[in-house]
Scaffold this motif. Structure first.
Motif, PDB file in Angstrom:
ATOM      1  N   ARG A 103       0.839  -1.195   0.000  1.00 31.23           N
ATOM      2  CA  ARG A 103       0.000   0.000   0.000  1.00 31.23           C
ATOM      3  C   ARG A 103       0.870   1.239   0.000  1.00 31.23           C
ATOM      4  N   ASN A 104       0.562   2.168  -0.917  1.00 27.52           N
ATOM      5  CA  ASN A 104       1.194   3.482  -0.847  1.00 27.52           C
ATOM      6  C   ASN A 104       0.724   4.122   0.464  1.00 27.52           C
ATOM      7  N   GLU A 105       1.687   4.553   1.293  1.00 26.49           N
ATOM      8  CA  GLU A 105       1.329   5.007   2.639  1.00 26.49           C
ATOM      9  C   GLU A 105       0.433   6.234   2.641  1.00 26.49           C
ATOM     10  N   GLU A 106       0.566   7.077   1.607  1.00 25.82           N
ATOM     11  CA  GLU A 106      -0.267   8.284   1.581  1.00 25.82           C
ATOM     12  C   GLU A 106      -1.649   8.039   0.965  1.00 25.82           C
ATOM     13  N   THR A 107      -1.642   7.411  -0.217  1.00 21.46           N
ATOM     14  CA  THR A 107      -2.925   7.238  -0.917  1.00 21.46           C
ATOM     15  C   THR A 107      -3.658   5.970  -0.469  1.00 21.46           C
ATOM     16  N   LEU A 108      -2.933   5.040   0.160  1.00 20.51           N
ATOM     17  CA  LEU A 108      -3.449   3.712   0.555  1.00 20.51           C
ATOM     18  C   LEU A 108      -3.803   2.839  -0.654  1.00 20.51           C
ATOM     19  N   GLU A 109      -3.420   3.312  -1.849  1.00 18.53           N
ATOM     20  CA  GLU A 109      -3.675   2.524  -3.063  1.00 18.53           C
ATOM     21  C   GLU A 109      -2.639   1.405  -3.175  1.00 18.53           C
ATOM     22  N   THR A 135      -8.759  -1.409   3.667  1.00 21.69           N
ATOM     23  CA  THR A 135      -9.617  -0.647   2.742  1.00 21.69           C
ATOM     24  C   THR A 135     -10.226  -1.575   1.697  1.00 21.69           C
ATOM     25  N   GLY A 137      -8.489  -2.395  -0.950  1.00 21.87           N
ATOM     26  CA  GLY A 137      -7.818  -2.085  -2.215  1.00 21.87           C
ATOM     27  C   GLY A 137      -6.907  -3.208  -2.704  1.00 21.87           C
ATOM     28  N   HIS A 190      -5.184   6.393   9.248  1.00 22.72           N
ATOM     29  CA  HIS A 190      -4.046   5.893   8.470  1.00 22.72           C
ATOM     30  C   HIS A 190      -4.376   4.588   7.745  1.00 22.72           C
TER      31      HIS A 190
END
Ligand code: PRP
Ligand code: URA
Length: 209
Positions: A103-109, A135, A137, A190
């Motif tokens: 997971r990208n830590e900022e976008t959570l994508e 999430t 994702g 987060h």
């Protein structure tokens, strides 16, 4: 498809040890293995079997066998790797594929970085392994990658799920049966599951104390 949440006093006990921030890496790994084994049994509750003749020391009987070659178990890296041993305890000759996502830590994508499957993946049933459904994702992405390669039958096994993660996967992939040993309250800001167990990959692989 409605999710299947395993309910059992011993599972609740194990979950409490697993969640405890003071639980050692060794015990964390052991419990993930045990719960994964239980999830695996549950996922095969109604699996197709074929009849076979068995000679017991006492009599001849009609038994049932499972064609395990029809299945591929796919951990989502990294944390899903911790579920492999529990699967192997149930199905020692299991076949595995691997999907790398973080997971990208900022976008959570989810970010894709690895995909390796047996050549005949489109003919197999897939059991996806990831301890955390947050999430949703990562699970949605992994299922999408498998479907793109022609996989038609997918089950998803996790240790902790969030309500949002469940709904997200069910909306994107309503045909995928989800199994979990715990359904938690929510996500924090987060994207961590609350109460959850923290970062499963870090706790499993001792990346941080
Ligand atoms: C964790 C976990 C899932 C994902 C769940 O992996 O193992 O793959 O997060 O979150 P989501 O439902 O919001 O997508 P992470 O990205 O931390 O990678 P790691 O297993 O390598 O630590
Ligand atoms: N990934 C984890 O490892 N833990 C969470 O709570 C959410 C995503």
């Amino acid at each position: 498809m409605k999710e299947i949440v395993l309910h059992n006093a011993l599972i609740s006990h194990k979950m409490s040890v697993l969640r405890d921030k003071n639980t050692s890496t060794k015990e964390f790994r052991e419990i993930i293995r045990e719960l994964s084994n239980l999830l695996c049994y549950e996922a095969f509750r109604d699996a197709e079997t074929y009849s076979c003749t068995v000679e017991t020391p006492v009599a001849t009987m009609q038994g049932q066998r499972l064609d395990t070659d029809k299945y591929v178990f796919v951990p989502i890296l990294r944390a899903g790797l911790g579920m492999i041993d529990g699967v192997l305890q149930a199905i020692p000759n299991a076949t595995f594929g691997f999907i790398g996502l973080y997971r990208n830590e900022e976008t959570l994508e989810p970010v894709e970085y690895y995909f390796k499957m047996p050549a005949d993946i489109s003919d197999r049933k897939v059991v996806l392994l990831d301890p955390m459904l947050a999430t949703g994702g990562s699970a949605v992405n992994a299922i999408g990658q498998l479907k793109k390669r022609g996989v038609k039958d997918i089950k998803f096994l996790c240790i902790v799920a969030s309500p949002l993660g469940l709904e997200t996967v069910k909306n994107a992939h309503p045909d995928v049966q989800i199994y979990t040993t715990a359904l938690d309250e929510r996500l924090n800001d987060h994207g961590y599951i609350v109460p959850g167990l923290g970062d499963a990959g870090d706790r499993m692989f001792h990346t941080v104390e």
